[in-house]
Design a protein around this motif. Structure first.
Motif, PDB file in Angstrom:
ATOM      1  N   GLY A 265     -54.532  39.865  22.729  1.00 60.09           N
ATOM      2  CA  GLY A 265     -55.442  40.902  22.267  1.00 60.09           C
ATOM      3  C   GLY A 265     -54.805  41.699  21.161  1.00 60.09           C
ATOM      4  N   ARG A 266     -55.476  42.743  20.793  1.00 59.31           N
ATOM      5  CA  ARG A 266     -55.004  43.607  19.730  1.00 59.31           C
ATOM      6  C   ARG A 266     -54.404  44.870  20.338  1.00 59.31           C
ATOM      7  NH1 ARG A 266     -58.160  45.059  14.238  1.00 59.31           N
ATOM      8  NH2 ARG A 266     -56.275  45.693  13.158  1.00 59.31           N
ATOM      9  N   CYS A 267     -53.322  45.348  19.760  1.00 54.45           N
ATOM     10  CA  CYS A 267     -52.680  46.562  20.251  1.00 54.45           C
ATOM     11  C   CYS A 267     -53.463  47.783  19.759  1.00 54.45           C
ATOM     12  CB  CYS A 267     -51.237  46.613  19.771  1.00 54.45           C
ATOM     13  SG  CYS A 267     -50.302  47.951  20.526  1.00 54.45           S
ATOM     14  N   TYR A 268     -53.726  48.710  20.670  1.00 54.26           N
ATOM     15  CA  TYR A 268     -54.435  49.950  20.349  1.00 54.26           C
ATOM     16  C   TYR A 268     -53.584  51.142  20.726  1.00 54.26           C
ATOM     17  CZ  TYR A 268     -59.131  48.461  19.012  1.00 54.26           C
ATOM     18  OH  TYR A 268     -60.220  47.960  18.333  1.00 54.26           O
ATOM     19  N   GLU A 269     -53.834  52.237  20.027  1.00 55.58           N
ATOM     20  CA  GLU A 269     -53.207  53.516  20.321  1.00 55.58           C
ATOM     21  C   GLU A 269     -54.312  54.513  20.634  1.00 55.58           C
ATOM     22  OE1 GLU A 269     -49.891  55.343  17.859  1.00 55.58           O
ATOM     23  OE2 GLU A 269     -51.645  56.523  17.221  1.00 55.58           O
ATOM     24  N   PHE A 270     -54.189  55.167  21.775  1.00 52.96           N
ATOM     25  CA  PHE A 270     -55.144  56.185  22.201  1.00 52.96           C
ATOM     26  C   PHE A 270     -54.411  57.514  22.275  1.00 52.96           C
ATOM     27  CE2 PHE A 270     -56.305  52.140  23.998  1.00 52.96           C
ATOM     28  CZ  PHE A 270     -57.665  52.048  23.750  1.00 52.96           C
ATOM     29  N   ARG A 271     -54.898  58.511  21.556  1.00 51.73           N
ATOM     30  CA  ARG A 271     -54.326  59.865  21.619  1.00 51.73           C
ATOM     31  C   ARG A 271     -55.305  60.735  22.406  1.00 51.73           C
ATOM     32  NH1 ARG A 271     -50.021  61.184  18.365  1.00 51.73           N
ATOM     33  NH2 ARG A 271     -49.340  59.437  17.087  1.00 51.73           N
ATOM     34  N   VAL A 272     -54.772  61.432  23.407  1.00 51.76           N
ATOM     35  CA  VAL A 272     -55.602  62.298  24.240  1.00 51.76           C
ATOM     36  C   VAL A 272     -54.990  63.686  24.307  1.00 51.76           C
ATOM     37  CG1 VAL A 272     -56.502  60.389  25.625  1.00 51.76           C
ATOM     38  CG2 VAL A 272     -54.470  61.584  26.393  1.00 51.76           C
ATOM     39  N   ASP A 273     -55.853  64.689  24.486  1.00 48.45           N
ATOM     40  CA  ASP A 273     -55.392  66.066  24.667  1.00 48.45           C
ATOM     41  C   ASP A 273     -54.886  66.251  26.084  1.00 48.45           C
ATOM     42  OD1 ASP A 273     -55.797  67.149  22.158  1.00 48.45           O
ATOM     43  OD2 ASP A 273     -57.824  67.862  22.614  1.00 48.45           O
ATOM     44  N   GLY A 274     -53.941  67.164  26.227  1.00 48.81           N
ATOM     45  CA  GLY A 274     -53.453  67.518  27.551  1.00 48.81           C
ATOM     46  C   GLY A 274     -52.357  66.596  28.036  1.00 48.81           C
TER      47      GLY A 274
ATOM     48  N   VAL B 278     -46.858  54.914  27.775  1.00 50.70           N
ATOM     49  CA  VAL B 278     -47.312  56.302  27.731  1.00 50.70           C
ATOM     50  C   VAL B 278     -46.194  57.144  27.123  1.00 50.70           C
ATOM     51  CG1 VAL B 278     -48.080  58.287  29.082  1.00 50.70           C
ATOM     52  CG2 VAL B 278     -48.748  55.973  29.770  1.00 50.70           C
ATOM     53  N   GLU B 279     -46.542  57.923  26.117  1.00 47.49           N
ATOM     54  CA  GLU B 279     -45.566  58.759  25.426  1.00 47.49           C
ATOM     55  C   GLU B 279     -46.106  60.181  25.316  1.00 47.49           C
ATOM     56  OE1 GLU B 279     -44.093  59.259  20.829  1.00 47.49           O
ATOM     57  OE2 GLU B 279     -44.634  57.269  21.517  1.00 47.49           O
ATOM     58  N   GLU B 280     -45.316  61.148  25.786  1.00 48.06           N
ATOM     59  CA  GLU B 280     -45.682  62.548  25.614  1.00 48.06           C
ATOM     60  C   GLU B 280     -45.564  62.882  24.135  1.00 48.06           C
ATOM     61  OE1 GLU B 280     -46.708  64.632  28.065  1.00 48.06           O
ATOM     62  OE2 GLU B 280     -46.502  63.048  29.550  1.00 48.06           O
ATOM     63  N   ALA B 281     -46.608  63.427  23.554  1.00 47.72           N
ATOM     64  CA  ALA B 281     -46.630  63.796  22.136  1.00 47.72           C
ATOM     65  C   ALA B 281     -47.387  65.105  22.024  1.00 47.72           C
ATOM     66  CB  ALA B 281     -47.280  62.698  21.307  1.00 47.72           C
ATOM     67  N   ARG B 282     -46.700  66.188  22.372  1.00 48.30           N
ATOM     68  CA  ARG B 282     -47.345  67.492  22.414  1.00 48.30           C
ATOM     69  C   ARG B 282     -48.183  67.751  21.181  1.00 48.30           C
ATOM     70  NH1 ARG B 282     -47.413  68.130  27.414  1.00 48.30           N
ATOM     71  NH2 ARG B 282     -45.436  68.186  28.435  1.00 48.30           N
ATOM     72  N   PRO B 283     -49.405  68.201  21.353  1.00 51.98           N
ATOM     73  CA  PRO B 283     -49.954  68.801  22.553  1.00 51.98           C
ATOM     74  C   PRO B 283     -50.685  67.820  23.452  1.00 51.98           C
ATOM     75  CG  PRO B 283     -51.466  69.172  20.758  1.00 51.98           C
ATOM     76  CD  PRO B 283     -50.299  68.392  20.209  1.00 51.98           C
ATOM     77  N   GLY B 284     -50.430  66.552  23.315  1.00 51.35           N
ATOM     78  CA  GLY B 284     -51.136  65.577  24.127  1.00 51.35           C
ATOM     79  C   GLY B 284     -50.267  64.401  24.521  1.00 51.35           C
ATOM     80  N   VAL B 285     -50.917  63.267  24.677  1.00 52.30           N
ATOM     81  CA  VAL B 285     -50.263  62.048  25.127  1.00 52.30           C
ATOM     82  C   VAL B 285     -50.767  60.887  24.277  1.00 52.30           C
ATOM     83  CG1 VAL B 285     -50.020  60.470  27.094  1.00 52.30           C
ATOM     84  CG2 VAL B 285     -50.096  62.920  27.486  1.00 52.30           C
ATOM     85  N   VAL B 286     -49.883  59.926  24.032  1.00 49.52           N
ATOM     86  CA  VAL B 286     -50.251  58.704  23.327  1.00 49.52           C
ATOM     87  C   VAL B 286     -50.100  57.543  24.293  1.00 49.52           C
ATOM     88  CG1 VAL B 286     -49.698  57.160  21.415  1.00 49.52           C
ATOM     89  CG2 VAL B 286     -49.485  59.636  21.112  1.00 49.52           C
TER      90      VAL B 286
END
Length: 68
Positions: A3-12, A27-35
């Motif tokens: 498949g294809r690699c995707y990046e999802f950025r979410v708040d919190g 999963v990577e913490e990337a203040r102010p959210g998560v990647v």
């Protein structure tokens, strides 16, 4: 998984329950959210991930394909 690699950025932040739901993703913490990064096999899988994020009450800031 192909498949294809995707990046999802979410708040919190992700609760332990949310982390379990995405155990096959990085999963990577990337203040102010998560990647979250991982393989998405097709459109149905992509929509399923987005729905899971929604059900967990997370706000999706972006979702995009990325190079591996």
């Amino acid at each position: 998984m192909a498949g294809r690699c995707y990046e999802f950025r979410v708040d919190g932040c992700l609760s332990p329950r949310a982390r379990e739901a995405f155990c096959d993703m990085d999963v990577e913490e990337a203040r102010p959210g998560v990647v979250l990064r991982g393989a998405v096999v097709d459109d149905a899988h992509l929509h399923g991930i987005l729905e899971q994020l929604h059900l967990l009450g997370l706000t999706v800031v972006s979702a995009r394909p990325v190079d591996r």
